[in-house]
Motif scaffolding. Structure first.
Motif, mmCIF file in Angstrom:
data_model
loop_
_atom_site.group_PDB
_atom_site.id
_atom_site.type_symbol
_atom_site.label_atom_id
_atom_site.label_comp_id
_atom_site.label_asym_id
_atom_site.label_seq_id
_atom_site.Cartn_x
_atom_site.Cartn_y
_atom_site.Cartn_z
ATOM 1 N N TYR B 113 -35.752 -64.025 17.605
ATOM 2 C CA TYR B 113 -36.728 -64.944 17.020
ATOM 3 C C TYR B 113 -36.275 -66.395 17.135
ATOM 4 O O TYR B 113 -37.016 -67.251 17.603
ATOM 5 N N ARG B 114 -35.024 -66.688 16.724
ATOM 6 C CA ARG B 114 -34.543 -68.072 16.784
ATOM 7 C C ARG B 114 -33.707 -68.354 18.018
ATOM 8 O O ARG B 114 -33.616 -69.496 18.461
ATOM 9 N N GLU B 115 -33.077 -67.314 18.553
ATOM 10 C CA GLU B 115 -32.099 -67.515 19.633
ATOM 11 C C GLU B 115 -32.313 -66.502 20.749
ATOM 12 O O GLU B 115 -31.452 -65.657 21.007
ATOM 13 N N PRO B 116 -33.460 -66.592 21.429
ATOM 14 C CA PRO B 116 -33.740 -65.572 22.446
ATOM 15 C C PRO B 116 -32.674 -65.500 23.543
ATOM 16 O O PRO B 116 -32.324 -64.399 23.981
ATOM 17 N N ASP B 117 -32.136 -66.647 23.963
ATOM 18 C CA ASP B 117 -31.148 -66.625 25.046
ATOM 19 C C ASP B 117 -29.851 -65.963 24.591
ATOM 20 O O ASP B 117 -29.280 -65.127 25.293
ATOM 21 N N LEU B 118 -29.403 -66.339 23.390
ATOM 22 C CA LEU B 118 -28.175 -65.728 22.872
ATOM 23 C C LEU B 118 -28.373 -64.232 22.637
ATOM 24 O O LEU B 118 -27.450 -63.440 22.838
ATOM 25 N N ALA B 119 -29.577 -63.850 22.229
ATOM 26 C CA ALA B 119 -29.846 -62.426 21.995
ATOM 27 C C ALA B 119 -29.736 -61.645 23.300
ATOM 28 O O ALA B 119 -29.155 -60.553 23.335
#
Lengths: 333, 333
Positions: B113-119
């Protein structure tokens, strides 16, 4: 990933017809076949069977193995019987055809309880043909087992589980009102109960699913049944129960461990029941007490969970599952 | 299959210490390491940190990467922070060490939700190192999301989901009473809320988990926060709130689809709250209304679910999970 799941509806009783309608309504599914041997259904267009105006172009087949082998499908919703041994050949044929399956067969909730050998056989078939199967429904399958178990997800320690389901049978279809014995004399009730013609099937399976889910080995599983007598005259849409006659049934399943009752399931299904509800109490740390007001209505909820589990089966490891080995149940589109 | 899960406890705040104690109590687990950089913990024997008499023979390490790489373990319970970006490096190190992980990081409930790339990065690391991770807790993680979703398992159609959690902060630890703003003036509350120093983290994540679980794409997610003012003087074990001062916080998260509010989460956390509870309403077919009396108590429930999800992670497909992609939460031994 967003491919629609192609479904065959196997069994067109009340629950099966409702499940078929739901499959037709949902965008994630496509109904591709239907099976029922009853003469009033077999050979008919499914649209007519479901009470729709237009034909659906799906003819109800009476030959399950033929249809299952012939139609391009992904999954079967299976609603033909309560006994796992009784429906085993049907489930085996579904597995051999490479189809996932959600079954309303009550004993299929935890097939290893009554039929460990057949359960192993079916599991092997599922593995060999790369499909997943589960037995589910509102009860057994949700109200007295899955819901109780998920609540213990926030438990540090569980000492005992108690679930109570109170159903006002007077709000359910006539077949169910008759099934709980409404209108019988006490003697008639006991005679039919002794023949197992009056009873909710699956209470012990719910109990064993709960115990197994918590990692508990039970020493003993005990089931009892008794009539609920009408304390006044009760009228429903379909029948009238005189005061003193049977209004319905009260069943207990108890699981004992070291002489202590660690799981207690109480099911009350009778016409005129006040405050219908599903209630779960977890004794432990912390103590937890949950109530679903009105209870999950079986005629709606069982078709729902049968359909809702299909995507969970499609993504699961192959094998014969229980509700505890599949991903979180939830409504799908 | 019955091998004990060897656990490292990462973070020894109140939740982390409680989780560590629970791991020590349960027969299915073994505590093999602990990490915390706080000077009062690092280098101490964990037994002393947990308030036990005897030493446990586990020295609290302040060097996470060193301990994780050195100790033979299966999983980590991670309780160090609320921001997914803030704890990303810790979670990545855990994945690289080949350890499963349940994290209380609120934003890790739905990291995309907030950090799609890190996810995506973390998911790849989990896959590469054959481990499973999930963010969970009582809230977010259970009361306003998982419990609501599982209830929709018996829904034919869901039109809207509403969850309400009312917590009497006066029964919780002092840090939480302070965190909700108890005792502040309204002006002080708004100043701190504007700096995000008063707020429950994770309400939007719960909302997005619910929507995603139902297959819904939301057009808009909206979160609001307001003080609850004391309508009388309220005394708790640790503080006194004068009438008119802030008793705590009321937060809403709303999910909109086509201009309609389809998910509403309301969290009330204040000292003196009457009738604390978790309540879920499903608008749809059938309508459903569930209440957990008293609510799931966070100080007990969050450590519980962190521990209880570890066996589910160990059996899951590798990857960065959410509570909807793992098998049914339940208490484990």
């Amino acid at each position: 990933v967003n491919k629609r799941i192609r479904v065959i509806q196997f069994g067109l009783g009340a629950i099966g017809r409702s499940a078929a309608k739901l499959v037709l309504e949902k965008e994630g599914f496509e109904l591709v076949g239907a099976i029922d041997q009853a003469p009033q259904f077999a050979g008919q267009d499914l649209g007519r069977v479901l009470g729709y105006g237009p034909a659906l172009g799906i003819t109800v087949s009476k030959d399950a193995e033929d249809l299952i082998g012939r139609v391009n499908a992904d999954a079967v919703i299976h609603c033909t019987g309560s006994s796992f041994a009784g429906v085993f050949d049907q489930l085996a044929a579904i597995a051999r055809a490479g189809l996932h399956c959600a079954s309303s067969c009550e004993e299929a909730l935890f097939p290893a309880y009554r039929e460990p050998d057949l359960a192993v056989q079916l599991d092997k078939l599922c593995l060999a043909h790369n499909v997943a199967m589960v037995g589910t429904g509102v009860n057994p399958g949700f109200a007295m087992d899955t819901l109780a178990l998920v609540l213990t997800g926030v438990s540090q320690r569980v000492d005992a589980v108690r679930a109570l389901r109170v159903v006002d049978a007077g709000t359910r279809r006539e077949a169910l009102q008759r099934k709980v014995g409404a209108g019988l004399t006490e003697a008639e009730f006991h005679a039919l109960a002794a023949q197992q013609k009056i009873r909710h099937v699956g209470l012990s399976e719910s109990l064993v699913l709960v115990a197994n889910g918590l990692g508990w080995d039970l020493d003993e599983v005990d089931e009892t049944i008794a009539p609920v007598l009408a304390d006044r005259q009760i009228k429903t849409d379909c029948l009238t129960v005189a005061r003193g006659r049977v209004a319905g049934v009260r069943q207990f399943a108890r699981g004992l461990q070291g002489g202590r009752e660690v799981v207690t399931l109480e099911l009350q299904m009778y016409v005129g029941a006040s405050h219908p509800r599903d209630h779960v109490e977890i004794e432990g740390h912390p103590p937890l007490r949950l109530t679903l007001d009105g209870g999950a209505p079986g005629d709606i909820a069982t078709p729902a969970i049968l359909v809702n589990m299909l995507p969970r089966l499609a993504e699961a490891r192959p094998g014969l599952h229980t509700m505890t080995s599949l991903a979180l149940p939830r409504c799908c589109r």
